[in-house]
Design a protein around this motif. Structure first.
Motif, PDB file in Angstrom:
ATOM      1  N   UNK A   7       0.846  -1.207   0.000  1.00  0.00           N
ATOM      2  CA  UNK A   7       0.000   0.000   0.000  1.00  0.00           C
ATOM      3  C   UNK A   7       0.878   1.254   0.000  1.00  0.00           C
ATOM      4  N   UNK A   8       1.880   1.287   0.863  1.00  0.00           N
ATOM      5  CA  UNK A   8       2.776   2.454   0.930  1.00  0.00           C
ATOM      6  C   UNK A   8       3.486   2.653  -0.404  1.00  0.00           C
ATOM      7  N   UNK A   9       3.954   1.570  -1.017  1.00  0.00           N
ATOM      8  CA  UNK A   9       4.627   1.666  -2.315  1.00  0.00           C
ATOM      9  C   UNK A   9       3.672   2.205  -3.378  1.00  0.00           C
ATOM     10  N   UNK A  10       2.430   1.725  -3.383  1.00  0.00           N
ATOM     11  CA  UNK A  10       1.449   2.217  -4.361  1.00  0.00           C
ATOM     12  C   UNK A  10       1.184   3.710  -4.179  1.00  0.00           C
ATOM     13  N   UNK A  11       1.107   4.167  -2.942  1.00  0.00           N
ATOM     14  CA  UNK A  11       0.885   5.594  -2.679  1.00  0.00           C
ATOM     15  C   UNK A  11       2.060   6.435  -3.182  1.00  0.00           C
ATOM     16  N   UNK A  12       3.279   5.998  -2.880  1.00  0.00           N
ATOM     17  CA  UNK A  12       4.466   6.747  -3.317  1.00  0.00           C
ATOM     18  C   UNK A  12       4.629   6.680  -4.837  1.00  0.00           C
ATOM     19  N   UNK A  13       4.290   5.549  -5.439  1.00  0.00           N
ATOM     20  CA  UNK A  13       4.313   5.436  -6.901  1.00  0.00           C
ATOM     21  C   UNK A  13       3.321   6.399  -7.533  1.00  0.00           C
ATOM     22  N   UNK A  14       2.154   6.540  -6.917  1.00  0.00           N
ATOM     23  CA  UNK A  14       1.122   7.450  -7.419  1.00  0.00           C
ATOM     24  C   UNK A  14       1.644   8.889  -7.463  1.00  0.00           C
ATOM     25  N   UNK A  15       2.343   9.287  -6.423  1.00  0.00           N
ATOM     26  CA  UNK A  15       2.918  10.636  -6.390  1.00  0.00           C
ATOM     27  C   UNK A  15       3.919  10.800  -7.530  1.00  0.00           C
ATOM     28  N   UNK A  16       4.772   9.804  -7.740  1.00  0.00           N
ATOM     29  CA  UNK A  16       5.749   9.870  -8.834  1.00  0.00           C
ATOM     30  C   UNK A  16       5.079   9.948 -10.201  1.00  0.00           C
ATOM     31  N   UNK A  17       4.049   9.158 -10.401  1.00  0.00           N
ATOM     32  CA  UNK A  17       3.391   9.074 -11.707  1.00  0.00           C
ATOM     33  C   UNK A  17       2.621  10.340 -12.060  1.00  0.00           C
ATOM     34  N   UNK A  18       2.363  11.181 -11.078  1.00  0.00           N
ATOM     35  CA  UNK A  18       1.634  12.429 -11.300  1.00  0.00           C
ATOM     36  C   UNK A  18       2.559  13.634 -11.208  1.00  0.00           C
ATOM     37  N   UNK A  19       3.732  13.521 -11.795  1.00  0.00           N
ATOM     38  CA  UNK A  19       4.710  14.616 -11.834  1.00  0.00           C
ATOM     39  C   UNK A  19       5.134  15.087 -10.448  1.00  0.00           C
ATOM     40  N   UNK A  20       5.262  14.150  -9.522  1.00  0.00           N
ATOM     41  CA  UNK A  20       5.764  14.484  -8.197  1.00  0.00           C
ATOM     42  C   UNK A  20       4.746  15.021  -7.223  1.00  0.00           C
TER      43      UNK A  20
END
Length: 99
Positions: A11-24
């Motif tokens: 879950x934590x990885x998915x949340x941090x990946x989401x931030x990366x995928x949306x231009x930070x």
């Protein structure tokens, strides 16, 4: 149909990946889509990731976004490497756990 329960590290990885995928930066809605509801958003984002300073809340005009901090970048790198997470899980507890 029931979905299998995700591990907290996933879950934590998915949340941090989401931030990366949306231009930070990610919106509250982007993160709720991963977590499922407002209650989980408060639990994960407000009571854990922001409180522990892995992410920060940023205001841009009338919108609030969530961005990773330097601590969040380090956590993201560790979570991305599954071997490191497994090693931490084995080390947790009183003894070295067997797989």
């Amino acid at each position: 149909m029931a979905f299998p329960r995700r591990k907290p590290s996933i879950i934590a990885l998915e949340l941090l990946n989401c931030i990366n995928q949306n231009n930070g930066k990610a919106s509250k809605w982007d993160l709720i889509k991963i977590l499922g509801n407002e209650s989980q958003f408060r639990h994960w984002i407000e009571e854990f990731l922001i409180k522990e300073k892995f992410i920060a809340e940023k205001q841009e005009s009338n919108h609030v976004f969530y961005v990773k901090t330097s601590k969040g970048e380090l956590l993201h790198k560790l979570l991305s490497n599954g071997d490191v997470v497994r090693a931490f899980l084995r080390l947790s507890g009183r003894r070295l756990r067997r797989d």
